[in-house]
Design a protein around this motif. Structure first.
Motif, PDB file in Angstrom:
ATOM      1  N   ALA A  70      54.631  41.520  24.724  1.00 13.49           N
ATOM      2  CA  ALA A  70      55.012  41.525  23.313  1.00 13.49           C
ATOM      3  C   ALA A  70      54.529  40.263  22.604  1.00 13.49           C
ATOM      4  O   ALA A  70      54.026  40.334  21.492  1.00 13.49           O
ATOM      5  N   THR A  71      54.673  39.132  23.252  1.00 10.74           N
ATOM      6  CA  THR A  71      54.303  37.877  22.599  1.00 10.74           C
ATOM      7  C   THR A  71      52.860  37.515  22.924  1.00 10.74           C
ATOM      8  O   THR A  71      52.262  38.057  23.857  1.00 10.74           O
ATOM      9  N   ASP A  72      52.329  36.581  22.154  1.00 13.04           N
ATOM     10  CA  ASP A  72      50.957  36.131  22.388  1.00 13.04           C
ATOM     11  C   ASP A  72      50.788  35.553  23.788  1.00 13.04           C
ATOM     12  O   ASP A  72      49.778  35.791  24.447  1.00 13.04           O
ATOM     13  N   SER A  73      51.769  34.798  24.240  1.00 14.74           N
ATOM     14  CA  SER A  73      51.649  34.194  25.574  1.00 14.74           C
ATOM     15  C   SER A  73      51.688  35.267  26.668  1.00 14.74           C
ATOM     16  O   SER A  73      50.990  35.151  27.679  1.00 14.74           O
ATOM     17  N   GLU A  74      52.481  36.325  26.473  1.00 19.27           N
ATOM     18  CA  GLU A  74      52.513  37.420  27.450  1.00 19.27           C
ATOM     19  C   GLU A  74      51.192  38.178  27.457  1.00 19.27           C
ATOM     20  O   GLU A  74      50.694  38.564  28.518  1.00 19.27           O
ATOM     21  N   ILE A  75      50.627  38.373  26.276  1.00 20.43           N
ATOM     22  CA  ILE A  75      49.326  39.048  26.185  1.00 20.43           C
ATOM     23  C   ILE A  75      48.255  38.191  26.852  1.00 20.43           C
ATOM     24  O   ILE A  75      47.412  38.700  27.597  1.00 20.43           O
ATOM     25  N   GLN A  76      48.306  36.886  26.619  1.00 15.32           N
ATOM     26  CA  GLN A  76      47.325  35.989  27.242  1.00 15.32           C
ATOM     27  C   GLN A  76      47.492  35.989  28.755  1.00 15.32           C
ATOM     28  O   GLN A  76      46.505  35.991  29.493  1.00 15.32           O
ATOM     29  N   ASN A  77      48.728  36.009  29.225  1.00 16.47           N
ATOM     30  CA  ASN A  77      48.982  36.065  30.663  1.00 16.47           C
ATOM     31  C   ASN A  77      48.386  37.342  31.262  1.00 16.47           C
ATOM     32  O   ASN A  77      47.746  37.304  32.313  1.00 16.47           O
ATOM     33  N   LEU A  78      48.593  38.463  30.591  1.00 10.46           N
ATOM     34  CA  LEU A  78      48.014  39.726  31.050  1.00 10.46           C
ATOM     35  C   LEU A  78      46.490  39.642  31.060  1.00 10.46           C
ATOM     36  O   LEU A  78      45.843  40.037  32.034  1.00 10.46           O
ATOM     37  N   GLU A  79      45.932  39.111  30.001  1.00 13.48           N
ATOM     38  CA  GLU A  79      44.474  38.984  29.904  1.00 13.48           C
ATOM     39  C   GLU A  79      43.933  38.094  31.022  1.00 13.48           C
ATOM     40  O   GLU A  79      42.909  38.405  31.633  1.00 13.48           O
ATOM     41  N   ASP A  80      44.623  37.017  31.307  1.00 11.82           N
ATOM     42  CA  ASP A  80      44.200  36.120  32.387  1.00 11.82           C
ATOM     43  C   ASP A  80      44.272  36.823  33.742  1.00 11.82           C
ATOM     44  O   ASP A  80      43.393  36.642  34.590  1.00 11.82           O
ATOM     45  N   GLN A  81      45.313  37.629  33.947  1.00 16.45           N
ATOM     46  CA  GLN A  81      45.429  38.370  35.207  1.00 16.45           C
ATOM     47  C   GLN A  81      44.320  39.414  35.342  1.00 16.45           C
ATOM     48  O   GLN A  81      43.771  39.611  36.430  1.00 16.45           O
ATOM     49  N   LEU A  82      43.997  40.067  34.233  1.00 18.44           N
ATOM     50  CA  LEU A  82      42.905  41.049  34.260  1.00 18.44           C
ATOM     51  C   LEU A  82      41.587  40.371  34.618  1.00 18.44           C
ATOM     52  O   LEU A  82      40.820  40.873  35.451  1.00 18.44           O
ATOM     53  N   ALA A  83      41.329  39.237  33.988  1.00 17.36           N
ATOM     54  CA  ALA A  83      40.087  38.505  34.262  1.00 17.36           C
ATOM     55  C   ALA A  83      40.055  38.010  35.706  1.00 17.36           C
ATOM     56  O   ALA A  83      39.013  38.084  36.371  1.00 17.36           O
ATOM     57  N   ALA A  84      41.190  37.521  36.199  1.00 17.11           N
ATOM     58  CA  ALA A  84      41.255  37.042  37.586  1.00 17.11           C
ATOM     59  C   ALA A  84      40.998  38.183  38.569  1.00 17.11           C
ATOM     60  O   ALA A  84      40.290  38.005  39.567  1.00 17.11           O
ATOM     61  N   LEU A  85      41.553  39.341  38.277  1.00 17.59           N
ATOM     62  CA  LEU A  85      41.331  40.506  39.141  1.00 17.59           C
ATOM     63  C   LEU A  85      39.851  40.862  39.196  1.00 17.59           C
ATOM     64  O   LEU A  85      39.295  41.093  40.271  1.00 17.59           O
ATOM     65  N   LEU A  86      39.201  40.874  38.044  1.00 18.27           N
ATOM     66  CA  LEU A  86      37.784  41.241  38.007  1.00 18.27           C
ATOM     67  C   LEU A  86      36.886  40.138  38.570  1.00 18.27           C
ATOM     68  O   LEU A  86      35.754  40.415  38.961  1.00 18.27           O
ATOM     69  N   ARG A  87      37.377  38.912  38.622  1.00 20.26           N
ATOM     70  CA  ARG A  87      36.619  37.855  39.302  1.00 20.26           C
ATOM     71  C   ARG A  87      36.704  38.028  40.815  1.00 20.26           C
ATOM     72  O   ARG A  87      35.743  37.770  41.530  1.00 20.26           O
ATOM     73  N   LYS A  88      37.868  38.450  41.298  1.00 20.17           N
ATOM     74  CA  LYS A  88      38.049  38.660  42.743  1.00 20.17           C
ATOM     75  C   LYS A  88      37.243  39.855  43.237  1.00 20.17           C
ATOM     76  O   LYS A  88      36.693  39.826  44.330  1.00 20.17           O
ATOM     77  N   ALA A  89      37.252  40.914  42.455  1.00 20.31           N
ATOM     78  CA  ALA A  89      36.576  42.148  42.869  1.00 20.31           C
ATOM     79  C   ALA A  89      35.973  42.813  41.637  1.00 20.31           C
ATOM     80  O   ALA A  89      36.654  42.975  40.627  1.00 20.31           O
ATOM     81  N   SER A  90      34.725  43.199  41.755  1.00 23.14           N
ATOM     82  CA  SER A  90      34.084  43.887  40.634  1.00 23.14           C
ATOM     83  C   SER A  90      34.678  45.290  40.494  1.00 23.14           C
ATOM     84  O   SER A  90      35.358  45.787  41.395  1.00 23.14           O
ATOM     85  N   VAL A  91      34.390  45.914  39.379  1.00 18.80           N
ATOM     86  CA  VAL A  91      34.878  47.271  39.143  1.00 18.80           C
ATOM     87  C   VAL A  91      34.355  48.212  40.231  1.00 18.80           C
ATOM     88  O   VAL A  91      35.091  49.057  40.741  1.00 18.80           O
ATOM     89  N   GLN A  92      33.090  48.035  40.609  1.00 17.43           N
ATOM     90  CA  GLN A  92      32.513  48.887  41.654  1.00 17.43           C
ATOM     91  C   GLN A  92      33.218  48.671  42.990  1.00 17.43           C
ATOM     92  O   GLN A  92      33.480  49.634  43.716  1.00 17.43           O
ATOM     93  N   ASP A  93      33.527  47.417  43.309  1.00 17.24           N
ATOM     94  CA  ASP A  93      34.246  47.139  44.558  1.00 17.24           C
ATOM     95  C   ASP A  93      35.634  47.779  44.544  1.00 17.24           C
ATOM     96  O   ASP A  93      36.071  48.353  45.548  1.00 17.24           O
ATOM     97  N   LEU A  94      36.320  47.671  43.411  1.00 21.01           N
ATOM     98  CA  LEU A  94      37.634  48.306  43.293  1.00 21.01           C
ATOM     99  C   LEU A  94      37.513  49.822  43.441  1.00 21.01           C
ATOM    100  O   LEU A  94      38.330  50.460  44.107  1.00 21.01           O
ATOM    101  N   TYR A  95      36.484  50.382  42.811  1.00 24.89           N
ATOM    102  CA  TYR A  95      36.281  51.830  42.890  1.00 24.89           C
ATOM    103  C   TYR A  95      36.094  52.269  44.341  1.00 24.89           C
ATOM    104  O   TYR A  95      36.753  53.201  44.808  1.00 24.89           O
ATOM    105  N   TRP A  96      35.191  51.613  45.056  1.00 23.16           N
ATOM    106  CA  TRP A  96      34.903  52.037  46.428  1.00 23.16           C
ATOM    107  C   TRP A  96      36.077  51.766  47.356  1.00 23.16           C
ATOM    108  O   TRP A  96      36.348  52.555  48.260  1.00 23.16           O
ATOM    109  N   LYS A  97      36.790  50.677  47.127  1.00 23.73           N
ATOM    110  CA  LYS A  97      37.967  50.397  47.959  1.00 23.73           C
ATOM    111  C   LYS A  97      39.040  51.456  47.730  1.00 23.73           C
ATOM    112  O   LYS A  97      39.587  52.011  48.681  1.00 23.73           O
ATOM    113  N   LEU A  98      39.318  51.741  46.466  1.00 27.52           N
ATOM    114  CA  LEU A  98      40.334  52.759  46.176  1.00 27.52           C
ATOM    115  C   LEU A  98      39.874  54.146  46.617  1.00 27.52           C
ATOM    116  O   LEU A  98      40.673  54.933  47.124  1.00 27.52           O
ATOM    117  N   ASN A  99      38.613  54.444  46.423  1.00 33.49           N
ATOM    118  CA  ASN A  99      38.094  55.737  46.861  1.00 33.49           C
ATOM    119  C   ASN A  99      38.307  55.901  48.363  1.00 33.49           C
ATOM    120  O   ASN A  99      38.752  56.953  48.829  1.00 33.49           O
TER     121      ASN A  99
END
Length: 195
Positions: A70-99
Motif C-alpha cells: 500500500a505504501t511507497d516503501s512497501e512497493i519499493q520493498n516488493l520491487e527490490d525483491q522482484l529485482a533480487a529474484l531475477l538477479r538470482k535466476a533469469s526468467v528462463q531458468d525459473l521457467y525450466w526449473k518450475l517446468n
C-alpha cells in the motif's frame, strides 16, 4: 432340473466373478492413482521448501506480499525483491526449473492442479493473456486486473522501478498462481477424493 440348476449356478458364478473382478480392478487403479497423486504432491511441496529452493520460496512470498502493498516503501520493498529474484535466476531458468518441478504434479495431479501448473508456465513465458481467469475466484482475477492496470499506466511515484513492467506483472501473476497451486495441493492432500 439338477442339470439346469448347475448350469445356471455356474453361469451366475462366472458373471459374478467377472463383475466383481472388474469392480476390484477399477478400485485398485483408482487407489493407485490417489497414492501417486499424494506422493507427487508431497514430493513437490518438499521440493519448494525455502532451504532447498530459495527462488521458488521467494516466488511464493511475492504472491502474498503483492496483495498487501500500500505504501511507497512497501512497493519499493516488493520491487527490490522482484529485482533480487531475477538477479538470482533469469526468467528462463525459473521457467525450466518450475517446468521440471511441476512435471510429476501435472502427470498425477487433478484437472484443477494441471490447469494452475499450465497457467504458471504460461505466465512465465509472458503469455499470461492466454490464461482463462474466469476459472479462478473473482478475487484472483481482480488482483491480476489491478496489477495489469498499474503496469499499463506506467506511472511511478515514491518508488524506483528496478525491472520492466512486463516482468513485474509476470512475476506477480506467477507468485499468485503459485500460491493458489500450493493451497490446492494442500486441500487435495487433505481430501484426496477430488479430481
Amino acid at each position: 432340473m439338477a442339470v439346469l440348476t448347475a448350469v445356471l449356478a455356474g453361469a451366475f458364478s462366472v458373471l459374478g466373478t467377472y463383475f466383481t473382478a472388474q469392480f476390484q480392478a477399477k478400485h485398485a487403479i483408482a487407489q493407485k492413482q490417489l497414492e501417486y497423486r499424494a506422493q507427487s504432491y508431497a514430493a513437490f511441496l518438499e521440493k519448494i521448501d525455502r532451504s532447498r529452493s530459495p527462488e521458488i520460496g521467494q516466488l511464493l512470498s511475492i504472491g502474498s506480499l503483492a496483495e498487501r502493498v500500500a505504501t511507497d516503501s512497501e512497493i519499493q520493498n516488493l520491487e527490490d525483491q522482484l529485482a533480487a529474484l531475477l538477479r538470482k535466476a533469469s526468467v528462463q531458468d525459473l521457467y525450466w526449473k518450475l517446468n521440471s518441478d511441476l512435471n510429476l504434479v501435472r502427470l498425477h495431479g487433478s484437472d484443477r492442479v494441471r490447469r494452475v501448473c499450465d497457467d504458471i508456465l504460461k505466465a512465465l513465458a509472458l503469455r499470461e493473456f492466454e490464461i482463462d481467469w474466469s476459472v479462478y475466484p473473482k478475487e484472483v482475477s481482480q488482483f491480476r486486473a489491478k496489477w495489469a492496470g498499474v503496469q499499463k499506466e506506467g506511472i511511478t511515484y515514491g518508488w524506483q522501478p528496478r525491472i520492466s513492467n512486463e516482468k513485474r506483472l509476470m512475476i506477480i501473476v506467477v507468485g499468485k498462481l503459485f500460491e493458489i497451486l500450493v493451497t490446492e495441493l494442500r486441500n487435495e492432500l487433505q481430501t484426496p477424493s477430488s479430481t
